[in-house]
Design a protein around this motif. Structure first.
Motif, PDB file in Angstrom:
ATOM      1  N   GLY A 166       0.721  -1.201   0.036  1.00  0.00           N
ATOM      2  CA  GLY A 166       0.080  -0.152   0.069  1.00  0.00           C
ATOM      3  C   GLY A 166       0.935   1.284   0.090  1.00  0.00           C
ATOM      4  O   GLY A 166       1.977   1.385   0.538  1.00  0.00           O
ATOM      5  N   GLY A 167       0.248   2.546  -0.577  1.00  0.00           N
ATOM      6  CA  GLY A 167       0.996   3.839  -0.529  1.00  0.00           C
ATOM      7  C   GLY A 167       1.421   3.879   1.083  1.00  0.00           C
ATOM      8  O   GLY A 167       2.530   4.503   1.274  1.00  0.00           O
ATOM      9  N   VAL A 168       0.579   3.306   1.866  1.00  0.00           N
ATOM     10  CA  VAL A 168       0.737   3.983   3.258  1.00  0.00           C
ATOM     11  C   VAL A 168       2.173   3.475   4.004  1.00  0.00           C
ATOM     12  O   VAL A 168       2.743   4.323   4.634  1.00  0.00           O
ATOM     13  N   ASN A 169       2.659   2.097   3.233  1.00  0.00           N
ATOM     14  CA  ASN A 169       3.674   1.702   3.724  1.00  0.00           C
ATOM     15  C   ASN A 169       4.946   2.514   3.382  1.00  0.00           C
ATOM     16  O   ASN A 169       6.059   2.669   4.055  1.00  0.00           O
ATOM     17  N   ALA A 170       5.052   3.062   1.984  1.00  0.00           N
ATOM     18  CA  ALA A 170       6.066   3.973   1.569  1.00  0.00           C
ATOM     19  C   ALA A 170       5.861   5.220   2.443  1.00  0.00           C
ATOM     20  O   ALA A 170       7.050   5.480   2.772  1.00  0.00           O
ATOM     21  N   LEU A 171       5.071   5.711   2.949  1.00  0.00           N
ATOM     22  CA  LEU A 171       4.794   6.828   3.694  1.00  0.00           C
ATOM     23  C   LEU A 171       5.585   6.737   5.023  1.00  0.00           C
ATOM     24  O   LEU A 171       6.196   7.361   5.647  1.00  0.00           O
ATOM     25  N   ALA A 172       5.261   5.358   5.526  1.00  0.00           N
ATOM     26  CA  ALA A 172       5.596   5.294   6.899  1.00  0.00           C
ATOM     27  C   ALA A 172       7.216   5.019   6.782  1.00  0.00           C
ATOM     28  O   ALA A 172       7.888   5.633   7.796  1.00  0.00           O
ATOM     29  N   ASN A 174      -5.578  16.610  -3.139  1.00  0.00           N
ATOM     30  CA  ASN A 174      -5.691  16.688  -1.814  1.00  0.00           C
ATOM     31  C   ASN A 174      -7.035  15.816  -1.326  1.00  0.00           C
ATOM     32  O   ASN A 174      -7.982  15.845  -2.092  1.00  0.00           O
ATOM     33  N   ASN A 175      -6.822  14.957  -0.319  1.00  0.00           N
ATOM     34  CA  ASN A 175      -7.867  14.166   0.021  1.00  0.00           C
ATOM     35  C   ASN A 175      -8.124  14.953   1.463  1.00  0.00           C
ATOM     36  O   ASN A 175      -7.362  15.179   2.223  1.00  0.00           O
ATOM     37  N   PRO A 176      -9.248  15.605   1.681  1.00  0.00           N
ATOM     38  CA  PRO A 176     -10.502  15.277   0.911  1.00  0.00           C
ATOM     39  C   PRO A 176     -10.731  16.571   0.044  1.00  0.00           C
ATOM     40  O   PRO A 176     -11.922  16.229  -0.644  1.00  0.00           O
ATOM     41  N   CYS A 178       0.929  10.841  -4.412  1.00  0.00           N
ATOM     42  CA  CYS A 178      -0.097  11.119  -5.769  1.00  0.00           C
ATOM     43  C   CYS A 178      -1.051   9.998  -5.746  1.00  0.00           C
ATOM     44  O   CYS A 178      -1.235   9.666  -6.868  1.00  0.00           O
ATOM     45  N   THR A 179      -1.648   9.785  -4.506  1.00  0.00           N
ATOM     46  CA  THR A 179      -2.573   8.651  -4.624  1.00  0.00           C
ATOM     47  C   THR A 179      -3.698   8.723  -5.405  1.00  0.00           C
ATOM     48  O   THR A 179      -4.233   7.755  -6.171  1.00  0.00           O
ATOM     49  N   TYR A 180      -3.962   9.779  -5.871  1.00  0.00           N
ATOM     50  CA  TYR A 180      -5.351  10.282  -6.477  1.00  0.00           C
ATOM     51  C   TYR A 180      -5.096  10.870  -7.813  1.00  0.00           C
ATOM     52  O   TYR A 180      -5.937  11.393  -8.410  1.00  0.00           O
ATOM     53  N   ARG A 181      -3.764  10.834  -8.311  1.00  0.00           N
ATOM     54  CA  ARG A 181      -3.423  11.500  -9.433  1.00  0.00           C
ATOM     55  C   ARG A 181      -4.326  11.007 -10.942  1.00  0.00           C
ATOM     56  O   ARG A 181      -4.425  11.811 -11.639  1.00  0.00           O
ATOM     57  N   PHE A 227      -2.528   1.527  -5.534  1.00  0.00           N
ATOM     58  CA  PHE A 227      -3.172   0.949  -6.386  1.00  0.00           C
ATOM     59  C   PHE A 227      -4.645   0.530  -5.955  1.00  0.00           C
ATOM     60  O   PHE A 227      -5.282  -0.254  -6.426  1.00  0.00           O
ATOM     61  N   SER A 228      -4.934   1.316  -4.696  1.00  0.00           N
ATOM     62  CA  SER A 228      -6.253   1.145  -3.951  1.00  0.00           C
ATOM     63  C   SER A 228      -7.378   1.918  -4.640  1.00  0.00           C
ATOM     64  O   SER A 228      -8.457   1.451  -4.424  1.00  0.00           O
ATOM     65  N   LYS A 229      -6.838   2.963  -5.200  1.00  0.00           N
ATOM     66  CA  LYS A 229      -7.994   3.874  -5.639  1.00  0.00           C
ATOM     67  C   LYS A 229      -8.395   3.632  -7.179  1.00  0.00           C
ATOM     68  O   LYS A 229      -9.428   3.332  -7.315  1.00  0.00           O
ATOM     69  N   LEU A 237      -5.804  -5.582  -1.542  1.00  0.00           N
ATOM     70  CA  LEU A 237      -4.545  -6.430  -1.786  1.00  0.00           C
ATOM     71  C   LEU A 237      -3.199  -5.897  -1.085  1.00  0.00           C
ATOM     72  O   LEU A 237      -2.145  -6.139  -1.222  1.00  0.00           O
ATOM     73  N   ARG A 238      -3.233  -4.442  -0.696  1.00  0.00           N
ATOM     74  CA  ARG A 238      -2.428  -3.722  -0.115  1.00  0.00           C
ATOM     75  C   ARG A 238      -1.127  -3.536  -1.348  1.00  0.00           C
ATOM     76  O   ARG A 238      -0.050  -4.298  -0.692  1.00  0.00           O
ATOM     77  N   ILE A 239      -1.268  -2.869  -2.086  1.00  0.00           N
ATOM     78  CA  ILE A 239      -0.135  -2.554  -2.987  1.00  0.00           C
ATOM     79  C   ILE A 239      -0.027  -1.173  -3.241  1.00  0.00           C
ATOM     80  O   ILE A 239      -1.202  -0.531  -3.808  1.00  0.00           O
ATOM     81  N   GLY A 240       1.148  -0.717  -3.203  1.00  0.00           N
ATOM     82  CA  GLY A 240       1.464   0.805  -3.648  1.00  0.00           C
ATOM     83  C   GLY A 240       2.845   0.880  -4.092  1.00  0.00           C
ATOM     84  O   GLY A 240       3.791  -0.204  -4.323  1.00  0.00           O
TER      85      GLY A 240
HETATM   86  C1  LIG Z   1      -4.045  10.417   0.730  1.00  0.00           C
HETATM   87  C2  LIG Z   1      -3.562   9.144   0.791  1.00  0.00           C
HETATM   88  N1  LIG Z   1      -2.551   8.478   0.665  1.00  0.00           N
HETATM   89  C3  LIG Z   1      -2.240   7.111   0.816  1.00  0.00           C
HETATM   90  C4  LIG Z   1      -3.377   6.314   1.164  1.00  0.00           C
HETATM   91  C5  LIG Z   1      -2.912   5.024   1.066  1.00  0.00           C
HETATM   92  O1  LIG Z   1      -3.345   4.210   0.231  1.00  0.00           O
HETATM   93  P1  LIG Z   1      -2.841   2.633   0.262  1.00  0.00           P
HETATM   94  O2  LIG Z   1      -2.214   2.266   1.277  1.00  0.00           O
HETATM   95  O3  LIG Z   1      -4.189   2.006   0.474  1.00  0.00           O
HETATM   96  O4  LIG Z   1      -2.099   2.426  -0.942  1.00  0.00           O
HETATM   97  C6  LIG Z   1      -4.651   6.856   1.010  1.00  0.00           C
HETATM   98  C7  LIG Z   1      -5.845   6.102   1.557  1.00  0.00           C
HETATM   99  O5  LIG Z   1      -6.867   6.223   1.695  1.00  0.00           O
HETATM  100  C8  LIG Z   1      -4.876   8.453   1.186  1.00  0.00           C
HETATM  101  O6  LIG Z   1      -6.035   8.995   1.070  1.00  0.00           O
END
Ligand SMILES: Cc1ncc(COP(=O)(O)O)c(C=O)c1O
Length: 300
Positions: free
Chosen positions: A4-10, A80-82, A110-113, A136-138, A145-148
């Protein structure tokens, strides 16, 4: 590839944040990187952008005023989310220059690009000082599947990867699914974006018929809309609960931001049209019920 993208961020927050440093972001932002930064002992600085006066976006002036030599990461969620705003190339260039001047890493989420009309990954303007996280979640709907992915210059990547906890890699099943999606991405996204756009228009029309509801940012460049409830005299949490009882999940603003969370709900739009038709048909009744609802269960 990351889980997931979240793991890259972490991973990035673990690599760069420590006591005495700051992570600078917007409010609203995506809250989890803020948590990761705090876990490392860093201070989080959120610059308010939920304001028509700044066009609901970060400005170079505001960013400059909040960074200094302590800034380890500038975390930019784009779109930007939201809120659903997205930044132009010129804006990204100015943010990258500010990051470079103060020695910070520009972390471009760039999750929502893929839902945006026009998007400039920071890597294109600052390959040395920026990294991009992707999901790849959005666009592909693979959240379970947790993939980014993390995209960065090789030397930077080597440094950041030192703090990865996924040392054995991301799921191969998920990677194969992501590759299959990439192979049909153009065709897939043409269809998904068509549905998403039509859903947004449907919600706009439904909201326009109810006094006090507002869509401050339209069109959103994400697959969601911020629907303001404050002038309609209802609490976002009450509307969320009313819809939950109908089997529809929308999100209360406080999930995203404490400061502005009492103003709005977020409604996802890359869903089947029939779901949005149901959401719109129920809207007058849900608003009426929400006005009377005080007893609310906890929401997450
Ligand atoms: C702004 C943003 N970044 C990252 C994510 C993480 O996405 P994921 O870990 O599912 O790839 C999300 C999920 O809601 C998000 O809104």
């Amino acid at each position: 590839m990351t889980e997931g993208g979240v793991n890259a961020l972490a991973m990035i927050c673990r690599a760069r944040c420590k006591p005495g440093t700051t992570l600078v972001t917007t409010d609203p932002t995506w809250k989890w990187p803020c948590l990761f930064a705090r876990q490392q002992g860093a201070e989080v600085i959120e610059i308010p952008i939920y304001d028509a006066a700044c066009d609901y976006r970060l400005t170079a002036e505001a960013l400059k005023a909040h960074v200094d030599e302590r800034t380890a990461i500038i975390y930019l969620v784009d779109p930007n989310n939201p809120l659903g705003i997205r930044y132009s190339r010129v804006e990204i260039e100015s943010f990258a220059a500010i990051a470079c001047d103060c020695g910070a890493l520009l972390l471009h989420d760039c999750t929502y690009r893929d839902f945006a009309d026009g998007h400039t990954p920071a890597l294109h303007v600052a390959p040395e000082g920026a990294v991009v996280s992707m999901s790849f979640s959005k666009w592909l709907g693979l959240a379970g599947l947790r993939i980014g992915a993390l995209v960065a210059a090789p030397e930077l990547f080597d440094e950041l990867a030192q703090t990865s906890t996924s040392v054995l890699g991301a799921s191969v099943v998920a990677q194969r699914a992501a590759q299959a999606g990439l192979a049909v991405k153009t065709e897939w996204m043409t269809t998904v974006r068509g549905i998403d756009r039509a859903n947004k228009v449907m919600i706009r029309e439904a909201a326009a018929s109810i006094e006090g509801l507002a869509l401050p940012i339209f069109p959103s460049h994400g697959n969601f809309l911020v629907l303001e409830t404050v002038a309609a005299g209802i609490r976002p949490e009450a509307l969320v609960e009313c819809y939950r009882r109908q089997g529809i999940m929308i999100r209360q603003g406080t999930y995203h931001t404490q400061r502005f969370g009492d103003r709005f709900v977020k409604v996802s739009t890359s869903v089947p049209s029939s779901w949005v038709e149901k959401f719109c048909a129920l809207l007058p009744e849900m608003v009426a019920q929400a006005r009377r609802l005080n007893d609310l269960p906890p929401q997450f």
